[in-house]
Design a protein around this motif. Structure first.
Motif, PDB file in Angstrom:
ATOM      1  N   ASP A  79       0.861  -1.183   0.000  1.00 46.15           N
ATOM      2  CA  ASP A  79       0.000   0.000   0.000  1.00 46.15           C
ATOM      3  C   ASP A  79       0.892   1.225   0.000  1.00 46.15           C
ATOM      4  O   ASP A  79       1.925   1.242   0.678  1.00 46.15           O
ATOM      5  CB  ASP A  79      -0.843   0.066   1.276  1.00 46.15           C
ATOM      6  N   VAL A  80       0.484   2.257  -0.707  1.00 49.10           N
ATOM      7  CA  VAL A  80       1.183   3.536  -0.647  1.00 49.10           C
ATOM      8  C   VAL A  80       0.695   4.270   0.587  1.00 49.10           C
ATOM      9  O   VAL A  80      -0.507   4.388   0.813  1.00 49.10           O
ATOM     10  CB  VAL A  80       0.918   4.387  -1.912  1.00 49.10           C
ATOM     11  N   THR A  81       1.635   4.748   1.395  1.00 45.93           N
ATOM     12  CA  THR A  81       1.256   5.517   2.580  1.00 45.93           C
ATOM     13  C   THR A  81       1.573   7.002   2.413  1.00 45.93           C
ATOM     14  O   THR A  81       1.013   7.830   3.111  1.00 45.93           O
ATOM     15  CB  THR A  81       1.952   4.994   3.847  1.00 45.93           C
ATOM     16  N   ARG A  82       2.481   7.331   1.472  1.00 46.34           N
ATOM     17  CA  ARG A  82       2.872   8.732   1.303  1.00 46.34           C
ATOM     18  C   ARG A  82       3.561   8.951  -0.038  1.00 46.34           C
ATOM     19  O   ARG A  82       4.368   8.131  -0.456  1.00 46.34           O
ATOM     20  CB  ARG A  82       3.810   9.121   2.437  1.00 46.34           C
ATOM     21  N   PHE A  83       3.227  10.065  -0.658  1.00 45.69           N
ATOM     22  CA  PHE A  83       3.959  10.534  -1.832  1.00 45.69           C
ATOM     23  C   PHE A  83       4.795  11.713  -1.384  1.00 45.69           C
ATOM     24  O   PHE A  83       4.254  12.731  -0.936  1.00 45.69           O
ATOM     25  CB  PHE A  83       3.000  10.999  -2.937  1.00 45.69           C
ATOM     26  N   GLY A  84       6.115  11.576  -1.460  1.00 41.75           N
ATOM     27  CA  GLY A  84       7.014  12.693  -1.172  1.00 41.75           C
ATOM     28  C   GLY A  84       7.335  13.424  -2.457  1.00 41.75           C
ATOM     29  O   GLY A  84       6.826  13.079  -3.529  1.00 41.75           O
ATOM     30  N   LYS A  85       8.214  14.413  -2.375  1.00 40.78           N
ATOM     31  CA  LYS A  85       8.593  15.185  -3.566  1.00 40.78           C
ATOM     32  C   LYS A  85       9.296  14.302  -4.595  1.00 40.78           C
ATOM     33  O   LYS A  85       8.995  14.348  -5.774  1.00 40.78           O
ATOM     34  CB  LYS A  85       9.496  16.348  -3.148  1.00 40.78           C
ATOM     35  N   SER A  86      10.244  13.471  -4.119  1.00 43.42           N
ATOM     36  CA  SER A  86      10.966  12.574  -5.031  1.00 43.42           C
ATOM     37  C   SER A  86      10.882  11.123  -4.566  1.00 43.42           C
ATOM     38  O   SER A  86      11.582  10.269  -5.087  1.00 43.42           O
ATOM     39  CB  SER A  86      12.438  12.998  -5.141  1.00 43.42           C
ATOM     40  N   SER A  87      10.002  10.866  -3.595  1.00 41.90           N
ATOM     41  CA  SER A  87       9.932   9.521  -3.024  1.00 41.90           C
ATOM     42  C   SER A  87       8.503   8.997  -2.980  1.00 41.90           C
ATOM     43  O   SER A  87       7.540   9.739  -3.191  1.00 41.90           O
ATOM     44  CB  SER A  87      10.518   9.518  -1.610  1.00 41.90           C
ATOM     45  N   LEU A  88       8.423   7.721  -2.696  1.00 42.62           N
ATOM     46  CA  LEU A  88       7.160   7.023  -2.522  1.00 42.62           C
ATOM     47  C   LEU A  88       7.355   6.120  -1.312  1.00 42.62           C
ATOM     48  O   LEU A  88       8.339   5.381  -1.242  1.00 42.62           O
ATOM     49  CB  LEU A  88       6.872   6.186  -3.773  1.00 42.62           C
ATOM     50  N   THR A  89       6.466   6.201  -0.339  1.00 47.66           N
ATOM     51  CA  THR A  89       6.579   5.368   0.854  1.00 47.66           C
ATOM     52  C   THR A  89       5.466   4.330   0.844  1.00 47.66           C
ATOM     53  O   THR A  89       4.299   4.655   0.607  1.00 47.66           O
ATOM     54  CB  THR A  89       6.519   6.217   2.137  1.00 47.66           C
ATOM     55  N   LEU A  90       5.860   3.089   1.090  1.00 43.04           N
ATOM     56  CA  LEU A  90       4.947   1.955   1.035  1.00 43.04           C
ATOM     57  C   LEU A  90       4.932   1.226   2.366  1.00 43.04           C
ATOM     58  O   LEU A  90       5.882   1.336   3.155  1.00 43.04           O
ATOM     59  CB  LEU A  90       5.429   0.959  -0.034  1.00 43.04           C
ATOM     60  N   ARG A  91       3.888   0.475   2.610  1.00 42.93           N
ATOM     61  CA  ARG A  91       3.897  -0.506   3.692  1.00 42.93           C
ATOM     62  C   ARG A  91       3.652  -1.850   3.026  1.00 42.93           C
ATOM     63  O   ARG A  91       3.076  -1.933   1.945  1.00 42.93           O
ATOM     64  CB  ARG A  91       2.894  -0.191   4.787  1.00 42.93           C
ATOM     65  N   MET A 134      11.042   4.465  -1.323  1.00 44.51           N
ATOM     66  CA  MET A 134      11.650   4.322  -2.641  1.00 44.51           C
ATOM     67  C   MET A 134      11.877   5.729  -3.197  1.00 44.51           C
ATOM     68  O   MET A 134      10.995   6.591  -3.081  1.00 44.51           O
ATOM     69  CB  MET A 134      10.731   3.537  -3.573  1.00 44.51           C
ATOM     70  N   VAL A 135      13.045   5.969  -3.795  1.00 45.76           N
ATOM     71  CA  VAL A 135      13.386   7.299  -4.303  1.00 45.76           C
ATOM     72  C   VAL A 135      13.513   7.266  -5.818  1.00 45.76           C
ATOM     73  O   VAL A 135      14.162   6.382  -6.392  1.00 45.76           O
ATOM     74  CB  VAL A 135      14.696   7.823  -3.667  1.00 45.76           C
TER      75      VAL A 135
END
Length: 131
Positions: free
Chosen positions: A71-83, A103-104
Motif C-alpha cells: 500500500d502507498v502511505t505517502r507521496f514525497g517530492k521525489s519519493s514514494l513510501t509503502l507498507r 523508494m526514491v
C-alpha cells in the motif's frame, strides 16, 4: 492492501531449519517494492532508501505460496513510501509486516528527481481512450 505477487517456496529458499529464509523473503519484498514504484512513478531509475523495522510473525515451509501486498502511505517530492505485508496463502497467517519502505525516484545522473505524483494511478487510467 493489494496483493500483487505470489511466490512459491522452493528448496533453495529454505534456511537450515527447513523454513523460508528471511533474507529471501526480504529480497522478494525489495524487488516487489521497486517494481511497484517504477510503475507508479513511470521511471525505471528507482532505488530503496529505507526500510523500517521488519516484524516477523510466522514462517513458511517448502511448497507454501507466499503473497506480497503493498500500500502507498505517502507521496514525497521525489519519493514514494509503502507498507508491506507478506502472508502465507496456505495457512492464511501473516508472515511479516514492514511499516515503511521508502523508494526514491532518480534522474539520469542518480540524483533524487521530483516525480510530480500525488496519488496512486492505475495503468488503465493512463491509457488514452480517444484512439
Amino acid at each position: 492492501m493489494r496483493f500483487h505477487t505470489r511466490k512459491w517456496v522452493k528448496p533453495e529458499d529454505l534456511n537450515p531449519n527447513e523454513t523460508l529464509f528471511g533474507g529471501r523473503l526480504l529480497a522478494w519484498i525489495d524487488e516487489e517494492a521497486a517494481l511497484y514504484a517504477i510503475i507508479q512513478l513511470e521511471n525505471s531509475r528507482v532505488v530503496t532508501k529505507h526500510m523500517s523495522e521488519i516484524n516477523f510473525m510466522a514462517s513458511a515451509k517448502q511448497g507454501d505460496i507466499i503473497e506480497l501486498g503493498l500500500d502507498v502511505t505517502r507521496f514525497g517530492k521525489s519519493s514514494l513510501t509503502l507498507r508491506c505485508e507478506a502472508r502465507n496463502k496456505m495457512t492464511r497467517e501473516t508472515i511479516l509486516t514492514v511499516d515503511s519502505i521508502t523508494m526514491v525516484n532518480l534522474d539520469e545522473s542518480g540524483k533524487p528527481k521530483p516525480h510530480g505524483k500525488t496519488e496512486i494511478e492505475f495503468v488503465r487510467d493512463r491509457l488514452d481512450n480517444n484512439d
